[in-house]
Design a protein around this motif. Structure first.
Motif, short mmCIF file in Angstrom:
data_model
loop_
_atom_site.label_atom_id
_atom_site.label_comp_id
_atom_site.label_asym_id
_atom_site.label_seq_id
_atom_site.Cartn_x
_atom_site.Cartn_y
_atom_site.Cartn_z
N LYS A 173 38.56 -2.37 6.04
CA LYS A 173 39.57 -3.38 5.71
C LYS A 173 40.32 -3.02 4.43
O LYS A 173 41.49 -3.36 4.28
CB LYS A 173 38.91 -4.75 5.56
N GLY A 174 39.65 -2.33 3.54
CA GLY A 174 40.30 -1.89 2.31
C GLY A 174 41.14 -0.65 2.46
O GLY A 174 41.71 -0.16 1.48
N GLY A 175 41.21 -0.11 3.68
CA GLY A 175 42.01 1.08 3.93
C GLY A 175 41.28 2.38 3.75
O GLY A 175 41.92 3.45 3.81
N GLY A 176 39.97 2.35 3.57
CA GLY A 176 39.21 3.58 3.38
C GLY A 176 38.38 3.96 4.59
O GLY A 176 38.41 3.30 5.64
N ILE A 177 37.61 5.03 4.44
CA ILE A 177 36.71 5.52 5.48
C ILE A 177 35.33 5.70 4.85
O ILE A 177 35.22 6.32 3.77
CB ILE A 177 37.20 6.86 6.07
N PRO A 178 34.29 5.16 5.45
CA PRO A 178 32.94 5.36 4.88
C PRO A 178 32.63 6.83 4.64
O PRO A 178 32.87 7.67 5.50
CB PRO A 178 32.03 4.75 5.95
N ALA A 179 32.11 7.14 3.46
CA ALA A 179 31.90 8.53 3.07
C ALA A 179 30.88 9.23 3.95
O ALA A 179 30.96 10.45 4.15
CB ALA A 179 31.46 8.59 1.60
N GLU A 180 29.91 8.50 4.50
CA GLU A 180 28.85 9.13 5.28
C GLU A 180 29.27 9.45 6.72
O GLU A 180 28.51 10.09 7.45
CB GLU A 180 27.60 8.24 5.31
N TRP A 181 30.46 9.03 7.12
CA TRP A 181 30.90 9.29 8.50
C TRP A 181 31.25 10.76 8.68
O TRP A 181 31.98 11.35 7.88
CB TRP A 181 32.12 8.45 8.83
N LYS A 182 30.75 11.33 9.77
CA LYS A 182 31.09 12.70 10.13
C LYS A 182 32.42 12.71 10.90
O LYS A 182 32.85 11.67 11.41
CB LYS A 182 29.98 13.32 10.96
N PRO A 183 33.08 13.87 11.01
CA PRO A 183 34.38 13.93 11.73
C PRO A 183 34.31 13.38 13.15
O PRO A 183 35.27 12.74 13.62
CB PRO A 183 34.72 15.42 11.71
N ALA A 184 33.20 13.60 13.85
CA ALA A 184 33.09 13.12 15.22
C ALA A 184 33.11 11.59 15.28
O ALA A 184 33.75 10.99 16.15
CB ALA A 184 31.81 13.65 15.87
N ARG A 185 32.42 10.96 14.33
CA ARG A 185 32.42 9.49 14.30
C ARG A 185 33.78 8.95 13.89
O ARG A 185 34.22 7.92 14.41
CB ARG A 185 31.33 9.00 13.35
N ARG A 186 34.45 9.62 12.99
CA ARG A 186 35.79 9.17 12.59
C ARG A 186 36.75 9.19 13.77
O ARG A 186 37.63 8.33 13.88
CB ARG A 186 36.33 10.07 11.48
N ALA A 187 36.59 10.15 14.67
CA ALA A 187 37.48 10.25 15.82
C ALA A 187 37.16 9.22 16.89
O ALA A 187 38.02 8.92 17.74
CB ALA A 187 37.39 11.66 16.42
N GLN A 188 35.95 8.65 16.88
CA GLN A 188 35.54 7.74 17.94
C GLN A 188 35.65 6.27 17.56
O GLN A 188 35.60 5.41 18.44
CB GLN A 188 34.08 8.05 18.34
N ILE A 189 35.80 5.97 16.28
CA ILE A 189 35.85 4.58 15.83
C ILE A 189 37.29 4.16 15.61
O ILE A 189 38.06 4.83 14.92
CB ILE A 189 35.04 4.40 14.52
N ASP A 190 37.67 3.05 16.21
CA ASP A 190 39.01 2.50 16.06
C ASP A 190 39.09 1.76 14.74
O ASP A 190 38.53 0.67 14.59
CB ASP A 190 39.33 1.57 17.23
N ARG A 191 39.82 2.32 13.78
CA ARG A 191 39.95 1.71 12.46
C ARG A 191 41.22 0.87 12.33
O ARG A 191 41.44 0.27 11.29
CB ARG A 191 39.93 2.80 11.38
N ASP A 192 42.05 0.87 13.37
CA ASP A 192 43.30 0.11 13.31
C ASP A 192 43.18 -1.27 13.94
O ASP A 192 43.92 -2.19 13.56
CB ASP A 192 44.42 0.89 14.02
N GLY A 193 42.31 -1.42 14.94
CA GLY A 193 42.12 -2.72 15.56
C GLY A 193 41.42 -3.69 14.62
O GLY A 193 40.78 -3.29 13.64
N ARG A 194 41.53 -4.99 14.91
CA ARG A 194 40.90 -6.02 14.08
C ARG A 194 40.27 -7.10 14.95
O ARG A 194 40.65 -7.29 16.11
CB ARG A 194 41.95 -6.67 13.15
N TRP A 195 39.32 -7.81 14.37
CA TRP A 195 38.68 -8.93 15.04
C TRP A 195 39.51 -10.20 14.83
O TRP A 195 40.15 -10.37 13.80
CB TRP A 195 37.27 -9.16 14.48
#
Length: 370
Positions: A173-195
């Motif tokens: 929500k703050g516009g960042g990406i969790p540091a522990e996420w690997k590239p594969a997880r970053r590609a699979q998680i939708d960070r633009d959608g919202r609840w």
């Protein structure tokens, strides 16, 4: 020999399909898909300049498929809710699909990977919005002007729900990406959608009826994740005229200016209570438009009779926009299965465009002689 396929068997089957009322043949007669060629070629050219995903190798190999043919394949995929693999299979299997896109039995069929690459190229340059605008211009040229006022509304289009921890949600929500996420997880998680919460009312069972025989209603809230399709239709023909795609948490009323059609011949604008705000009323006044928005029930008091009558009168007009949402979600099975708002805009934009194709075919058929 008897029983062997003849030279004209394919033509006879196509004639039989036509006699039975092939809907794709009717759609091809109503929509001139060649008008999209310039927009498609320009979009593919822009995509190649960004070095994204070429459809074919420039140094040799098989030439790329015709862009209009590929666009027709996307139309089929949207109309029949097909995956890329199923689209490839159905193109090989169904004569009506082959005829619609312009393929003969001996022609090569675009495979699932080619279809994905083509759709990806269009998505990256935002071609869906330009294709929609091109068809809207065609509608006006054919005499289907926006008339009778306009109706605005929005609906949530569900997407794949990500499994996130609270800290992950706060970071995104703050516009960042969790540091522990690997590239594969970053590609699979939708960070633009919202609840968001889809609110409604549910009638209780007759056993729990309130005194006097009236059923009590309780409010329900269903959590949903995805994007929101904000749109405006004309009252006269029910055609989509403007739309914008946002994340699901965006407030409906904030997008009024984006979905208003300046070319509508009437001044009335219908909408639900979400659009009734001081800012929106001022916007309509500046544009010389007349608000026909629903009014909320006063908190803690009964709805005044004159307001209830006004809401009922406006609802008879405003409810027409629900036909668009029902067609997209039920008949087209509109769900975002991709990741990111860029692809979501392409998916929802194609659904809006295909709805207009089907609506025009219905309108033309209604006015055609028996």
């Amino acid at each position: 020999m008897a029983g062997q396929p003849g030279f004209f068997d394919g033509d006879e089957r196509l004639k039989a399909l036509s006699a039975a009322g092939d809907p794709l043949e009717r759609l091809a007669k109503v929509v001139d898909f060649e008008v999209f060629r310039s927009e498609l070629e320009a979009a593919l050219s822009r995509s190649d300049r960004t070095k994204s995903l070429p459809l074919a190798r420039t140094g040799g190999g098989r030439p790329p498929y015709d862009p209009v043919l590929m666009f027709k394949v996307l139309v089929l995929q949207t109309l029949y809710t097909l995956s890329d693999d199923q689209t490839e299979y159905q193109l090989r299997d169904r004569l009506s699909f082959m005829r619609f896109v312009g393929l003969a039995l001996h022609d090569p069929v675009p495979d699932a990977k080619t279809l994905w690459l083509f759709r990806e190229q269009l998505a990256r340059v935002g071609a869906a919005e330009r294709l929609f605008a091109r068809f809207d211009a065609l509608l006006r040229a054919k005499g289907w002007l926006a008339m009778g006022g306009q109706i605005v509304d929005a609906t949530v289009i569900e997407a794949r729900r990500p499994r996130l921890t609270k800290s992950d949600k706060d970071t995104i929500k703050g516009g960042g990406i969790p540091a522990e996420w690997k590239p594969a997880r970053r590609a699979q998680i939708d960070r633009d959608g919202r609840w968001t919460l889809k609110r409604g009312r549910k009638r209780e069972t007759p056993a729990n009826q309130a005194p006097g025989g009236h059923q009590r209603q309780s409010e329900i809230a269903v959590p949903m994740f995805g994007y929101k399709n904000h749109l405006g239709i004309d009252r006269e023909h029910g055609l989509l005229r403007r739309y914008v795609v946002t994340h699901a948490a965006r407030y409906d009323g904030s997008q009024l200016g984006a979905v208003l059609d300046r070319d509508n011949t009437a001044s009335d604008v219908w909408g639900d209570t979400a659009y009734r705000s001081a800012a929106n009323l001022a916007l309509l006044q500046r544009r010389g438009l007349k608000p026909q928005f629903q009014r909320k029930k006063p908190r803690g008091r009964q709805m005044p009779a004159h307001i209830a009558r006004g809401n009922a009168t406006r609802a008879r007009v405003r409810s027409r926009v629900e036909h668009v949402f029902a067609a997209q979600k039920c008949r087209l099975g509109l769900i975002v299965r991709t990741v990111g708002i860029v692809r979501a805009r392409a998916k929802i934009g194609m659904a809006n465009l295909v709805y207009n194709f089907a609506r025009l075919a219905w309108l033309e058929g209604r006015t055609a002689p028996a």
